[in-house]
Write a protein that holds these residues in place. Sequence first.
Motif, PDB file in Angstrom:
ATOM      1  N   LYS A 178       0.830  -1.212   0.000  1.00  0.00           N
ATOM      2  CA  LYS A 178       0.000   0.000   0.000  1.00  0.00           C
ATOM      3  C   LYS A 178       0.858   1.252   0.000  1.00  0.00           C
ATOM      4  CE  LYS A 178      -4.067  -2.107   2.162  1.00  0.00           C
ATOM      5  NZ  LYS A 178      -4.957  -2.134   3.355  1.00  0.00           N
ATOM      6  N   ASN A 179       1.975   1.222   0.720  1.00  0.00           N
ATOM      7  CA  ASN A 179       2.852   2.388   0.762  1.00  0.00           C
ATOM      8  C   ASN A 179       3.499   2.639  -0.597  1.00  0.00           C
ATOM      9  OD1 ASN A 179       4.147   4.571   2.208  1.00  0.00           O
ATOM     10  ND2 ASN A 179       6.034   3.393   1.999  1.00  0.00           N
ATOM     11  N   ILE A 180       3.851   1.566  -1.300  1.00  0.00           N
ATOM     12  CA  ILE A 180       4.421   1.714  -2.644  1.00  0.00           C
ATOM     13  C   ILE A 180       3.422   2.427  -3.555  1.00  0.00           C
ATOM     14  CG2 ILE A 180       5.181   0.473  -4.704  1.00  0.00           C
ATOM     15  CD1 ILE A 180       6.239  -1.725  -2.790  1.00  0.00           C
ATOM     16  N   ILE A 181       2.153   2.030  -3.467  1.00  0.00           N
ATOM     17  CA  ILE A 181       1.113   2.674  -4.275  1.00  0.00           C
ATOM     18  C   ILE A 181       1.026   4.158  -3.947  1.00  0.00           C
ATOM     19  CG2 ILE A 181      -1.370   2.808  -4.709  1.00  0.00           C
ATOM     20  CD1 ILE A 181      -1.493  -0.226  -4.288  1.00  0.00           C
ATOM     21  N   ASP A 182       1.000   4.479  -2.655  1.00  0.00           N
ATOM     22  CA  ASP A 182       0.904   5.885  -2.236  1.00  0.00           C
ATOM     23  C   ASP A 182       2.104   6.692  -2.724  1.00  0.00           C
ATOM     24  OD1 ASP A 182      -1.496   5.402  -0.966  1.00  0.00           O
ATOM     25  OD2 ASP A 182      -0.573   5.077   1.008  1.00  0.00           O
ATOM     26  N   GLN A 183       3.295   6.112  -2.616  1.00  0.00           N
ATOM     27  CA  GLN A 183       4.501   6.817  -3.039  1.00  0.00           C
ATOM     28  C   GLN A 183       4.519   7.033  -4.548  1.00  0.00           C
ATOM     29  OE1 GLN A 183       6.674   8.215  -1.090  1.00  0.00           O
ATOM     30  NE2 GLN A 183       5.968   7.365   0.860  1.00  0.00           N
ATOM     31  N   LEU A 184       4.068   6.041  -5.297  1.00  0.00           N
ATOM     32  CA  LEU A 184       4.004   6.169  -6.748  1.00  0.00           C
ATOM     33  C   LEU A 184       3.047   7.280  -7.161  1.00  0.00           C
ATOM     34  CD1 LEU A 184       4.010   2.405  -7.820  1.00  0.00           C
ATOM     35  CD2 LEU A 184       5.772   4.088  -8.365  1.00  0.00           C
ATOM     36  N   LYS A 185       1.945   7.406  -6.445  1.00  0.00           N
ATOM     37  CA  LYS A 185       0.964   8.454  -6.755  1.00  0.00           C
ATOM     38  C   LYS A 185       1.565   9.849  -6.563  1.00  0.00           C
ATOM     39  CE  LYS A 185      -3.324   5.949  -5.741  1.00  0.00           C
ATOM     40  NZ  LYS A 185      -4.502   5.866  -4.820  1.00  0.00           N
ATOM     41  N   ASN A 186       2.537   9.951  -5.663  1.00  0.00           N
ATOM     42  CA  ASN A 186       3.157  11.247  -5.389  1.00  0.00           C
ATOM     43  C   ASN A 186       4.271  11.602  -6.374  1.00  0.00           C
ATOM     44  OD1 ASN A 186       1.537  11.738  -3.121  1.00  0.00           O
ATOM     45  ND2 ASN A 186       2.931  10.640  -1.753  1.00  0.00           N
ATOM     46  N   GLU A 188       5.987  12.434 -10.023  1.00  0.00           N
ATOM     47  CA  GLU A 188       5.499  13.262 -11.133  1.00  0.00           C
ATOM     48  C   GLU A 188       5.426  12.507 -12.461  1.00  0.00           C
ATOM     49  OE1 GLU A 188       7.758  16.811 -11.452  1.00  0.00           O
ATOM     50  OE2 GLU A 188       7.245  17.537  -9.444  1.00  0.00           O
ATOM     51  N   ALA A 189       6.212  11.453 -12.604  1.00  0.00           N
ATOM     52  CA  ALA A 189       6.266  10.728 -13.877  1.00  0.00           C
ATOM     53  C   ALA A 189       4.938  10.037 -14.182  1.00  0.00           C
ATOM     54  CB  ALA A 189       7.384   9.692 -13.842  1.00  0.00           C
ATOM     55  N   PRO A 190       4.417  10.155 -15.422  1.00  0.00           N
ATOM     56  CA  PRO A 190       3.165   9.483 -15.795  1.00  0.00           C
ATOM     57  C   PRO A 190       3.205   7.981 -15.554  1.00  0.00           C
ATOM     58  CG  PRO A 190       3.799  11.071 -17.483  1.00  0.00           C
ATOM     59  CD  PRO A 190       4.949  10.982 -16.526  1.00  0.00           C
ATOM     60  N   ASN A 191       4.358   7.347 -15.812  1.00  0.00           N
ATOM     61  CA  ASN A 191       4.476   5.906 -15.600  1.00  0.00           C
ATOM     62  C   ASN A 191       4.238   5.534 -14.146  1.00  0.00           C
ATOM     63  OD1 ASN A 191       4.858   5.016 -18.164  1.00  0.00           O
ATOM     64  ND2 ASN A 191       7.014   4.493 -17.944  1.00  0.00           N
ATOM     65  N   SER A 192       4.641   6.411 -13.220  1.00  0.00           N
ATOM     66  CA  SER A 192       4.454   6.130 -11.793  1.00  0.00           C
ATOM     67  C   SER A 192       2.971   6.041 -11.455  1.00  0.00           C
ATOM     68  CB  SER A 192       5.114   7.224 -10.948  1.00  0.00           C
ATOM     69  OG  SER A 192       6.503   7.252 -11.137  1.00  0.00           O
ATOM     70  N   LYS A 193       2.200   6.959 -11.968  1.00  0.00           N
ATOM     71  CA  LYS A 193       0.765   6.974 -11.692  1.00  0.00           C
ATOM     72  C   LYS A 193       0.074   5.783 -12.359  1.00  0.00           C
ATOM     73  CE  LYS A 193       0.823  11.996 -11.207  1.00  0.00           C
ATOM     74  NZ  LYS A 193       1.116  11.878  -9.771  1.00  0.00           N
ATOM     75  N   GLN A 194       0.525   5.416 -13.550  1.00  0.00           N
ATOM     76  CA  GLN A 194      -0.032   4.239 -14.218  1.00  0.00           C
ATOM     77  C   GLN A 194       0.272   2.974 -13.425  1.00  0.00           C
ATOM     78  OE1 GLN A 194       0.721   3.891 -18.493  1.00  0.00           O
ATOM     79  NE2 GLN A 194       1.061   6.076 -18.585  1.00  0.00           N
ATOM     80  N   MET A 195       1.492   2.880 -12.905  1.00  0.00           N
ATOM     81  CA  MET A 195       1.861   1.709 -12.115  1.00  0.00           C
ATOM     82  C   MET A 195       1.032   1.643 -10.836  1.00  0.00           C
ATOM     83  SD  MET A 195       3.525  -1.050 -11.793  1.00  0.00           S
ATOM     84  CE  MET A 195       4.540  -0.886 -13.278  1.00  0.00           C
ATOM     85  N   ALA A 196       0.805   2.786 -10.205  1.00  0.00           N
ATOM     86  CA  ALA A 196      -0.023   2.819  -8.995  1.00  0.00           C
ATOM     87  C   ALA A 196      -1.437   2.306  -9.288  1.00  0.00           C
ATOM     88  CB  ALA A 196      -0.083   4.236  -8.441  1.00  0.00           C
ATOM     89  N   LEU A 197      -1.999   2.709 -10.416  1.00  0.00           N
ATOM     90  CA  LEU A 197      -3.341   2.258 -10.793  1.00  0.00           C
ATOM     91  C   LEU A 197      -3.361   0.751 -11.049  1.00  0.00           C
ATOM     92  CD1 LEU A 197      -4.452   5.162 -13.178  1.00  0.00           C
ATOM     93  CD2 LEU A 197      -5.353   4.651 -10.899  1.00  0.00           C
ATOM     94  N   LEU A 198      -2.320   0.241 -11.694  1.00  0.00           N
ATOM     95  CA  LEU A 198      -2.232  -1.197 -11.949  1.00  0.00           C
ATOM     96  C   LEU A 198      -2.187  -1.981 -10.640  1.00  0.00           C
ATOM     97  CD1 LEU A 198       0.326  -1.438 -14.891  1.00  0.00           C
ATOM     98  CD2 LEU A 198      -2.057  -2.179 -14.934  1.00  0.00           C
ATOM     99  N   MET A 199      -1.389  -1.508  -9.723  1.00  0.00           N
ATOM    100  CA  MET A 199      -1.261  -2.195  -8.435  1.00  0.00           C
ATOM    101  C   MET A 199      -2.558  -2.125  -7.637  1.00  0.00           C
ATOM    102  SD  MET A 199       2.651  -1.102  -7.399  1.00  0.00           S
ATOM    103  CE  MET A 199       2.570  -1.971  -5.821  1.00  0.00           C
ATOM    104  N   GLU A 200      -3.254  -1.001  -7.699  1.00  0.00           N
ATOM    105  CA  GLU A 200      -4.559  -0.890  -7.039  1.00  0.00           C
ATOM    106  C   GLU A 200      -5.570  -1.851  -7.657  1.00  0.00           C
ATOM    107  OE1 GLU A 200      -5.188   3.493  -5.115  1.00  0.00           O
ATOM    108  OE2 GLU A 200      -5.588   3.280  -7.250  1.00  0.00           O
ATOM    109  N   LYS A 201      -5.562  -1.938  -8.983  1.00  0.00           N
ATOM    110  CA  LYS A 201      -6.475  -2.826  -9.694  1.00  0.00           C
ATOM    111  C   LYS A 201      -6.233  -4.275  -9.297  1.00  0.00           C
ATOM    112  CE  LYS A 201      -7.964  -4.064 -14.377  1.00  0.00           C
ATOM    113  NZ  LYS A 201      -7.749  -3.827 -15.836  1.00  0.00           N
TER     114      LYS A 201
END
Length: 207
Positions: A178-186, A188-201
């Motif tokens: 869960k912390n990895i997801i939160d950190q990825l959301k923070n 700036e890189a678009p890939n980070s936010k996409q990865m966070a969404l994948l992990m949440e899914k």
Amino acid sequence: MYIPKYYKVTDVNEIEEFIQMNSFATLVTTKQGKPIATHLPLMFNKKGDNYYLTGHMAYGNPQWRTFESSDDVLVMFQGPNEYISSSWYSHENVPTWNYQAVHIYGKANIIEKEELIDDLTMLLEKYEKDREKPILWDNLSPELLEKEMKGIVGFKIKIGEVQAAYKLSQNRNEDDYKNIIDQLKNEEAPNSKQMALLMEKRCKKQI
């Protein structure tokens, strides 16, 4: 492709969905022992009990001439990827990289004109149908289509072996995950936010 057990994916429907969403692939063959590659969009199709990848490349591209002498070609599809800092874990460890990748092996063959037209029609439909002014096969002039088709070669690859790896921190404990997801959301890189969404899914699928 080396795939640790945590990351191996075997569900056909999940792999098909991934290919449809990440259809810009890398096609690899060999010419006189040297690997050569082309980057191009491919379509995923099923005919009877067999699965195929279909596409086209420029006539001037020498790679299509290697199909006949190649027992198998390699096609690589890749999804989002992102650096994972070990500072996001609750214990000491080293950084890593999360990613999604699918490798497909199969025999490639050149397709005839009518089959190529069908494939190009489906390709345009897939990428144009939701646009305000879609460019579809039937909207283009026969003269333009005939001219453009002279410059391409269509092919299909009968899928023989599929290797799929989704490295999404599945081996981490719940809190770290869960912390990895939160950190990825923070990040700036678009890939980070996409990865966070994948992990949440992925997490929601397991609930």
